[in-house]
Motif scaffolding. Structure first.
Motif, PDB file in Angstrom:
ATOM      1  N   GLY A 104       0.790  -1.226   0.000  1.00  0.00           N
ATOM      2  CA  GLY A 104       0.000   0.000   0.000  1.00  0.00           C
ATOM      3  C   GLY A 104       0.823   1.278   0.000  1.00  0.00           C
ATOM      4  N   ALA A 105       2.141   1.165  -0.042  1.00  0.00           N
ATOM      5  CA  ALA A 105       2.996   2.361  -0.031  1.00  0.00           C
ATOM      6  C   ALA A 105       2.944   3.064  -1.374  1.00  0.00           C
ATOM      7  N   TRP A 106       3.001   4.395  -1.345  1.00  0.00           N
ATOM      8  CA  TRP A 106       3.012   5.190  -2.572  1.00  0.00           C
ATOM      9  C   TRP A 106       4.125   6.231  -2.473  1.00  0.00           C
ATOM     10  N   PRO A 107       4.672   6.649  -3.636  1.00  0.00           N
ATOM     11  CA  PRO A 107       5.795   7.588  -3.623  1.00  0.00           C
ATOM     12  C   PRO A 107       5.342   9.005  -3.312  1.00  0.00           C
ATOM     13  N   ALA A 108       6.207   9.743  -2.613  1.00  0.00           N
ATOM     14  CA  ALA A 108       5.904  11.136  -2.296  1.00  0.00           C
ATOM     15  C   ALA A 108       7.196  11.938  -2.226  1.00  0.00           C
ATOM     16  N   THR A 109       7.072  13.216  -2.495  1.00  0.00           N
ATOM     17  CA  THR A 109       8.151  14.163  -2.266  1.00  0.00           C
ATOM     18  C   THR A 109       7.716  14.966  -1.052  1.00  0.00           C
ATOM     19  N   TYR A 110       8.611  15.128  -0.084  1.00  0.00           N
ATOM     20  CA  TYR A 110       8.228  15.497   1.263  1.00  0.00           C
ATOM     21  C   TYR A 110       9.226  16.498   1.842  1.00  0.00           C
ATOM     22  N   CYS A 111       8.763  17.482   2.604  1.00  0.00           N
ATOM     23  CA  CYS A 111       9.664  18.349   3.372  1.00  0.00           C
ATOM     24  C   CYS A 111       8.956  18.816   4.629  1.00  0.00           C
ATOM     25  N   TRP A 112       9.727  19.331   5.582  1.00  0.00           N
ATOM     26  CA  TRP A 112       9.163  19.685   6.874  1.00  0.00           C
ATOM     27  C   TRP A 112       9.799  20.951   7.422  1.00  0.00           C
ATOM     28  N   GLU A 113       9.184  21.476   8.466  1.00  0.00           N
ATOM     29  CA  GLU A 113       9.623  22.704   9.110  1.00  0.00           C
ATOM     30  C   GLU A 113      11.047  22.545   9.662  1.00  0.00           C
ATOM     31  N   TYR A 114      11.880  23.521   9.348  1.00  0.00           N
ATOM     32  CA  TYR A 114      13.284  23.554   9.773  1.00  0.00           C
ATOM     33  C   TYR A 114      14.079  22.351   9.288  1.00  0.00           C
ATOM     34  N   GLY A 115      13.679  21.778   8.144  1.00  0.00           N
ATOM     35  CA  GLY A 115      14.440  20.690   7.538  1.00  0.00           C
ATOM     36  C   GLY A 115      15.739  21.223   6.963  1.00  0.00           C
ATOM     37  N   ASP A 116      16.636  20.333   6.579  1.00  0.00           N
ATOM     38  CA  ASP A 116      17.949  20.713   6.046  1.00  0.00           C
ATOM     39  C   ASP A 116      17.835  21.760   4.950  1.00  0.00           C
ATOM     40  N   GLY A 117      18.600  22.814   5.063  1.00  0.00           N
ATOM     41  CA  GLY A 117      18.665  23.832   4.031  1.00  0.00           C
ATOM     42  C   GLY A 117      17.526  24.826   4.012  1.00  0.00           C
ATOM     43  N   TYR A 118      16.716  24.859   5.059  1.00  0.00           N
ATOM     44  CA  TYR A 118      15.565  25.771   5.035  1.00  0.00           C
ATOM     45  C   TYR A 118      16.002  27.224   4.907  1.00  0.00           C
ATOM     46  N   GLU A 119      17.200  27.568   5.409  1.00  0.00           N
ATOM     47  CA  GLU A 119      17.660  28.958   5.332  1.00  0.00           C
ATOM     48  C   GLU A 119      17.830  29.403   3.881  1.00  0.00           C
ATOM     49  N   GLN A 120      18.398  28.540   3.041  1.00  0.00           N
ATOM     50  CA  GLN A 120      18.592  28.883   1.631  1.00  0.00           C
ATOM     51  C   GLN A 120      17.262  29.040   0.911  1.00  0.00           C
ATOM     52  N   TRP A 121      16.297  28.190   1.227  1.00  0.00           N
ATOM     53  CA  TRP A 121      14.995  28.268   0.550  1.00  0.00           C
ATOM     54  C   TRP A 121      14.223  29.511   0.954  1.00  0.00           C
ATOM     55  N   ARG A 122      14.461  30.030   2.143  1.00  0.00           N
ATOM     56  CA  ARG A 122      13.785  31.248   2.584  1.00  0.00           C
ATOM     57  C   ARG A 122      14.145  32.438   1.675  1.00  0.00           C
ATOM     58  N   GLU A 123      15.315  32.376   1.059  1.00  0.00           N
ATOM     59  CA  GLU A 123      15.787  33.480   0.223  1.00  0.00           C
ATOM     60  C   GLU A 123      15.353  33.363  -1.232  1.00  0.00           C
TER      61      GLU A 123
END
Length: 126
Positions: A104-123
């Protein structure tokens, strides 16, 4: 109760032909399953923590650009490809990260709060 003879088991397995459109529940292999295409559609799935995901394994940069468009103030990062199993929960659904071989597993692209590199994405400006 008498157990079937070995020859009867091998004959029965020769008769079974799994559908070319489904994963064989006997072999667990999915090489005959057609690839499904999931559109990039980011949705919030977190409760107490900001978590967003999209069904399917998407290019991580394209995924994060969409995330910033919709959820730019959330300090999201750490995008990765995971496998998710949806299970019923009180008042809705629970999304659990599981092994790819989980039924029953399905593929997903996933991210979360304060995950790796969040500082770069904020810009990044979408």
């Amino acid at each position: 109760m008498q157990l079937p003879q070995a020859s009867a088991i091998s004959i029965a397995s020769n008769i079974f032909h799994p559908s070319p459109f489904k994963v064989s529940r006997y072999s667990g292999k999915d090489e005959v399953m057609p690839k499904e295409k999931y559109p990039l559609a980011v949705e919030s799935v977190g409760g107490d923590t900001y978590i967003v995901m999209s069904r399917g394994h998407h290019d991580l940069r394209e995924f994060m650009v969409e995330v910033i468009k919709d959820y730019g103030g959330w300090n999201l990062g750490g995008a990765q490809h995971v496998w998710i199993k949806t299970t019923p929960a009180k008042g809705g659904w629970s999304y659990n990260i599981v092994d790819q071989a989980t039924r029953g597993a399905w593929p997903a692209t996933y991210c979360w709060e304060y995950g790796d590199g969040y500082e770069q994405w904020r810009e990044v400006t979408p």
